[in-house]
Design a protein around this motif. Structure first.
Motif, short mmCIF file in Angstrom:
data_model
loop_
_atom_site.label_atom_id
_atom_site.label_comp_id
_atom_site.label_asym_id
_atom_site.label_seq_id
_atom_site.Cartn_x
_atom_site.Cartn_y
_atom_site.Cartn_z
N PRO A 193 0.33 -1.19 -0.01
CA PRO A 193 -0.12 0.02 -0.09
C PRO A 193 0.83 0.90 0.16
O PRO A 193 0.35 1.82 -0.34
CB PRO A 193 -1.43 0.16 1.13
N ASP A 194 1.69 1.40 0.32
CA ASP A 194 2.12 2.65 0.88
C ASP A 194 3.97 2.46 -0.77
O ASP A 194 4.03 3.93 -1.27
CB ASP A 194 3.83 2.13 1.62
N VAL A 195 3.30 1.78 -1.70
CA VAL A 195 4.47 2.21 -2.67
C VAL A 195 3.36 2.77 -3.53
O VAL A 195 3.60 3.52 -4.15
CB VAL A 195 4.49 0.44 -2.95
N ARG A 196 1.57 1.87 -3.44
CA ARG A 196 0.72 3.05 -4.40
C ARG A 196 0.35 4.06 -4.14
O ARG A 196 0.32 4.93 -4.51
CB ARG A 196 -0.69 2.42 -4.15
N ALA A 197 0.59 4.19 -2.20
CA ALA A 197 0.36 5.97 -1.75
C ALA A 197 1.39 6.52 -2.83
O ALA A 197 1.59 8.15 -2.93
CB ALA A 197 0.48 6.06 -0.43
N PHE A 198 2.66 5.97 -2.80
CA PHE A 198 3.38 7.01 -3.59
C PHE A 198 3.10 7.15 -5.21
O PHE A 198 3.73 8.35 -5.28
CB PHE A 198 4.76 6.34 -3.73
N ILE A 199 2.67 6.25 -6.06
CA ILE A 199 2.53 6.44 -6.99
C ILE A 199 1.37 7.26 -7.38
O ILE A 199 1.30 8.00 -7.99
CB ILE A 199 2.27 4.85 -8.02
N ASP A 200 0.99 7.02 -6.59
CA ASP A 200 -0.77 8.56 -6.68
C ASP A 200 -0.11 9.82 -6.20
O ASP A 200 -0.90 10.74 -6.52
CB ASP A 200 -1.52 7.57 -5.66
N LYS A 201 0.59 9.74 -4.96
CA LYS A 201 1.15 10.89 -4.85
C LYS A 201 1.44 11.82 -6.05
O LYS A 201 1.46 12.90 -6.04
CB LYS A 201 2.11 10.83 -3.72
#
Ligand code: ATP
Length: 210
Positions: A193-201
């Protein structure tokens, strides 16, 4: 020179996903590695990269993916070696660099890369410098026959030292992840999930980037 068992896991990791993460742990265990270097490439010689690609972002996503694992922190190292060099990333060159640290090198390849390895630049040097760890990746090819024939050929022609890394197959690719994100779908259990949050950011795989 140490006699540490060193694993090398290279790729584009655009983005890193569960298949990569599970492979890294399977590799660590199966080959009883002392250190595993996960190395994103700067420019892959054999594949087209997304428009707007930033290798530093791919590196950062790997660091996020592997950082919350305290037990493994001293074993798994996300390396900026290829990103730092800012040139087409050739595996034989990376292996030459790491061979100064230890002569006991093993390179991890999923089936797609394994089947093409002998056509990579200076492949004889790759087989000379390191063992090859093969991990099965589900695909469209006739797995058992083509893999077996390739193993035999690589051993005979290049003296390749090949080991199998057992892992329950995970049918997943970065391409699939990028497409899901572009469509605004969730990626639960496919990447951290932290990688997805980075991608979205940073909107890495939006309309304009895939
Ligand atoms: P793309 O879809 O963009 O081509 P990818 O998912 O194939 O990306 P790479 O970064 O090209 O990912 O792969 C790096 C290495 O990880 C390769 O050796 C590849 O075979 C292996 N790999 C990737 N996905 C899997 C998987 N699901 N199972 C096992 N190995 C994998």
């Amino acid at each position: 020179m140490s006699d540490m068992k060193i694993g090398i896991y290279g790729g584009t990791f655009d983005p890193v996903h569960l298949g990569h993460i599970r492979s890294a742990f399977a590799f660590l265990t199966a080959c009883d590695l002392d250190r595993l270097f996960v190395i994103p490439n700067y420019l892959p010689p054999h594949k087209t990269i997304c428009a707007g690609d930033d290798p530093h972002m791919r590196l950062q996503m790997l660091k996020i993916a592997f950082s919350p694992l305290p037990f493994y922190n001293d074993k798994i190292i996300v390396s900026d070696f290829e990103v730092r060099n800012q040139e087409v990333s050739y595996t034989y060159k990376t292996l030459e660099h790491f061979s100064f640290i230890s002569k006991d090198l093993t390179l991890l390849c999923g089936t797609d890369n394994f089947l093409n390895l002998e056509y990579w630049k200076n492949s004889e040097r790759i087989f000379e410098l390191s063992k090859i760890a093969h991990i099965v990746r589900p695909g469209t090819y006739d797995e058992s026959e083509e893999i077996l024939a390739t193993k035999e050929r690589l051993k005979k022609r290049y003296g390749a030292r090949i080991v199998d890394v057992p892992m329950a197959p995970i049918e997943l690719s970065s391409t699939e992840i990028r497409e899901k994100i572009k469509r605004g779908e969730n990626t639960l259990y496919l990447l951290p999930p932290d990688v997805r949050a980075f991608i979205d950011k940073y909107d890495l795989y939006g309309e304009h980037n895939v």
